[in-house]
Design a protein around this motif. Structure first.
Motif, PDB file in Angstrom:
ATOM      1  N   VAL A   1       4.234  -0.874   3.242  1.00  0.00           N
ATOM      2  CA  VAL A   1       3.077  -1.284   4.049  1.00  0.00           C
ATOM      3  C   VAL A   1       1.986  -0.214   3.992  1.00  0.00           C
ATOM      4  CG1 VAL A   1       2.288  -1.987   6.338  1.00  0.00           C
ATOM      5  CG2 VAL A   1       4.571  -2.649   5.563  1.00  0.00           C
ATOM      6  N   ARG A   2       2.373   1.068   4.049  1.00  0.00           N
ATOM      7  CA  ARG A   2       1.371   2.145   3.968  1.00  0.00           C
ATOM      8  C   ARG A   2       0.614   2.095   2.647  1.00  0.00           C
ATOM      9  NH1 ARG A   2       6.203   5.841   6.039  1.00  0.00           N
ATOM     10  NH2 ARG A   2       6.060   5.317   8.260  1.00  0.00           N
ATOM     11  N   ALA A   3       1.349   1.854   1.553  1.00  0.00           N
ATOM     12  CA  ALA A   3       0.697   1.786   0.246  1.00  0.00           C
ATOM     13  C   ALA A   3      -0.234   0.581   0.155  1.00  0.00           C
ATOM     14  CB  ALA A   3       1.754   1.723  -0.849  1.00  0.00           C
ATOM     15  N   VAL A   4       0.189  -0.562   0.685  1.00  0.00           N
ATOM     16  CA  VAL A   4      -0.657  -1.755   0.667  1.00  0.00           C
ATOM     17  C   VAL A   4      -1.923  -1.513   1.482  1.00  0.00           C
ATOM     18  CG1 VAL A   4      -0.826  -4.159   1.416  1.00  0.00           C
ATOM     19  CG2 VAL A   4       1.260  -3.352   0.277  1.00  0.00           C
ATOM     20  N   GLU A   5      -1.778  -0.921   2.660  1.00  0.00           N
ATOM     21  CA  GLU A   5      -2.932  -0.680   3.520  1.00  0.00           C
ATOM     22  C   GLU A   5      -3.914   0.320   2.896  1.00  0.00           C
ATOM     23  OE1 GLU A   5      -3.925  -2.033   6.569  1.00  0.00           O
ATOM     24  OE2 GLU A   5      -2.440  -3.511   5.940  1.00  0.00           O
ATOM     25  N   ALA A   6      -3.390   1.342   2.230  1.00  0.00           N
ATOM     26  CA  ALA A   6      -4.256   2.360   1.625  1.00  0.00           C
ATOM     27  C   ALA A   6      -4.772   1.942   0.259  1.00  0.00           C
ATOM     28  CB  ALA A   6      -3.495   3.685   1.506  1.00  0.00           C
ATOM     29  N   GLY A   7      -4.113   0.961  -0.363  1.00  0.00           N
ATOM     30  CA  GLY A   7      -4.479   0.579  -1.719  1.00  0.00           C
ATOM     31  C   GLY A   7      -4.103   1.634  -2.742  1.00  0.00           C
ATOM     32  N   CYS A   8      -3.070   2.418  -2.458  1.00  0.00           N
ATOM     33  CA  CYS A   8      -2.699   3.527  -3.341  1.00  0.00           C
ATOM     34  C   CYS A   8      -1.449   3.202  -4.154  1.00  0.00           C
ATOM     35  CB  CYS A   8      -2.484   4.801  -2.527  1.00  0.00           C
ATOM     36  SG  CYS A   8      -1.057   4.745  -1.426  1.00  0.00           S
ATOM     37  N   ARG A   9      -1.064   4.122  -5.034  1.00  0.00           N
ATOM     38  CA  ARG A   9       0.120   3.946  -5.863  1.00  0.00           C
ATOM     39  C   ARG A   9       1.375   4.301  -5.069  1.00  0.00           C
ATOM     40  NH1 ARG A   9       1.238   3.377 -11.092  1.00  0.00           N
ATOM     41  NH2 ARG A   9      -0.952   3.662 -11.663  1.00  0.00           N
ATOM     42  N   LEU A  10       2.388   3.458  -5.207  1.00  0.00           N
ATOM     43  CA  LEU A  10       3.707   3.723  -4.638  1.00  0.00           C
ATOM     44  C   LEU A  10       4.743   3.570  -5.731  1.00  0.00           C
ATOM     45  CD1 LEU A  10       5.884   4.051  -2.382  1.00  0.00           C
ATOM     46  CD2 LEU A  10       5.755   1.567  -2.082  1.00  0.00           C
ATOM     47  N   ILE A  11       5.583   4.574  -5.865  1.00  0.00           N
ATOM     48  CA  ILE A  11       6.728   4.483  -6.771  1.00  0.00           C
ATOM     49  C   ILE A  11       7.990   4.502  -5.915  1.00  0.00           C
ATOM     50  CG2 ILE A  11       7.977   5.555  -8.674  1.00  0.00           C
ATOM     51  CD1 ILE A  11       5.320   6.731  -9.599  1.00  0.00           C
TER      52      ILE A  11
END
Length: 320
Positions: free
Chosen positions: A80-90
Motif C-alpha cells: 500500500v505504501r508503494a502504491v500510494e507513493a508511486g515508487c518501486r517495491l521489490i
C-alpha cells in the motif's frame, strides 16, 4: 503498477486491494489470545501508508524492499505504501538470509529507502554491513534482544522499533533503536486513562480513538514509554511488577527462552512465576541470576521449567 515486483501472495493482495471491496481481511498475531480475522477499511490503510511515507520521506523516487509475507499486515502495508507513493517495491519471499537478496537489489537499483524486518532477520542484516545503502529499517512483530538492539543502534542508517497492531493498520509510533521513547506517526497523538493504559487519538482513521491494553508512561501528546501489557501486570502486595521490563533486564543473562507471569496467591494477591524452557538442573543457576540482577520484590517465587514455550508465527511468545 509496473514498479511493483511482487511475490505470488503479494499479487493476490494487490488484486484484493484494487477490487471494489471497501475493506481488507487481516489476521491478528494471537500473542495474547486466539488469532482472529478482522476487516480493515482500505481508507484507514491509505491513511497509515501516507503517514509512514511522510515520516520517512518516501516519494515516487524511493525504493522499498520487503522480505515479509503479504499474508500479514506488515507485508500488505508495504504494498500500500508503494502504491500510494508511486515508487518501486521489490518484494521477495521471507528469508533470514538477507545476504542472498539484498546486495543484489542494492547493486541493481541503488539505495533502499525503507526495509521492514522481523527480529529473526536482524542478525543477517547486521552481518551484511551495508547500512550506508539502506536509509531506514523498521523492526516489528516481536521485541529484539538488548544485545541485538545495541548493535542496531550503532548503525549509520536509522533503525526503528515499531509500535502498533493489526487494528491500526501497522505501526502508529516508532522509536530509534537504543531509545525507549516512542514517537507518533503524523496525525496521531497519545494520552493515558486512569489505569495508565495507552489511548490513541487518530482523527483521520475510522476508529478515531482507541483504548489499548498497554501500560505506558506519557511523555507528552506525541511521545510515550511502553511498560508492558495490562494483562501481564502482576500486582503483588500492592506493588505493580511489569513482566516485560524484567524480561528486558534478563534477556542478555539467561541463555534460554523464558517469560514472567502472575498467578493467584492467598497472601500477596498475586505471585511472580518465571516460566523457562530448560532442564530443571539449571534452576539454581537461573535463581542466582534473578537474585543478583532484579529488585527484591521482582524475584520470582517459583521457577517453572518446561520443555517448550509456544510462539506465534512471527516469533512472539504466547503467554498461556
Amino acid at each position: 503498477m509496473e514498479n511493483l515486483e511482487l511475490t505470488d501472495k503479494g499479487r493476490v493482495f494487490l488484486d484484493e486491494w484494487l477490487s471494489h471491496t471497501p475493506f481488507i481481511e487481516a489476521h491478528t498475531s494471537g500473542s495474547t489470545g486466539k488469532p482472529k480475522t478482522i476487516r480493515l477499511p482500505k481508507n484507514d490503510m491509505r491513511v497509515s501508508a501516507r503517514a509512514t511515507n511522510r515520516f520517512f520521506g518516501i516519494n515516487a523516487e524511493s525504493l522499498l524492499v520487503c522480505p515479509l509475507s503479504a499474508d500479514y499486515i506488515a507485508g500488505k502495508m508495504m504494498i500500500v505504501r508503494a502504491v500510494e507513493a508511486g515508487c518501486r517495491l521489490i518484494m521477495v519471499e521471507p528469508t533470514n538470509h538477507l545476504e542472498s537478496i539484498l546486495p543484489r537489489i542494492i547493486a541493481d537499483y541503488g539505495t533502499v529507502s525503507l526495509l521492514p524486518l522481523v527480529p529473526s532477520q536482524c542478525e543477517s542484516f547486521i552481518n551484511l554491513k551495508i547500512d550506508g545503502s539502506v536509509r531506514n529499517v523498521i523492526v516489528g512483530g516481536a521485541p529484539v534482544s538488548p544485545e541485538t538492539e545495541s548493535r542496531l543502534a550503532d548503525f549509520d542508517c536509522a533503525i526503528w522499533a515499531t509500535y502498533g497492531m493489526t487494528e491500526t493498520c501497522s505501526h502508529v509510533a516508532v522509536r530509534p533503536m537504543g531509545s525507549q521513547i516512542y514517537q507518533g506517526m503524523p496525525g496521531v497523538t497519545f494520552s493515558a486513562d486512569s489505569q495508565e493504559k495507552l489511548k490513541i487519538s487518530a482523527p483521520a482513521y475510522s476508529f478515531g480513538r482507541l483504548l489499548t491494553n498497554d501500560i505506558v508512561e506519557i511523555v507528552d501528546s506525541r511521545h510515550f514509554r511502553w511498560l508492558g501489557r495490562a494483562d501481564n501486570v502482576v500486582n503483588s502486595g500492592g506493588i505493580k511488577i511489569f513482566p516485560e521490563e524484567l524480561e528486558r533486564q534478563l534477556a542478555g543473562l539467561i541463555p534460554f527462552q523464558f517469560y514472567f507471569k502472575g498467578e493467584p496467591d492467598e497472601k500477596w494477591g498475586s505471585r511472580l512465576v518465571l516460566v523457562i524452557q530448560c532442564d530443571e538442573s539449571e534452576t539454581d543457576r537461573i535463581a542466582e541470576i534473578c537474585r543478583t540482577n532484579l529488585p527484591y520484590y521482582s524475584i520470582p517465587k517459583e521457577i517453572r521449567c518446561v520443555p517448550d514455550i509456544p510462539k506465534t508465527s512471527n516469533g512472539k511468545i504466547r503467554r498461556i
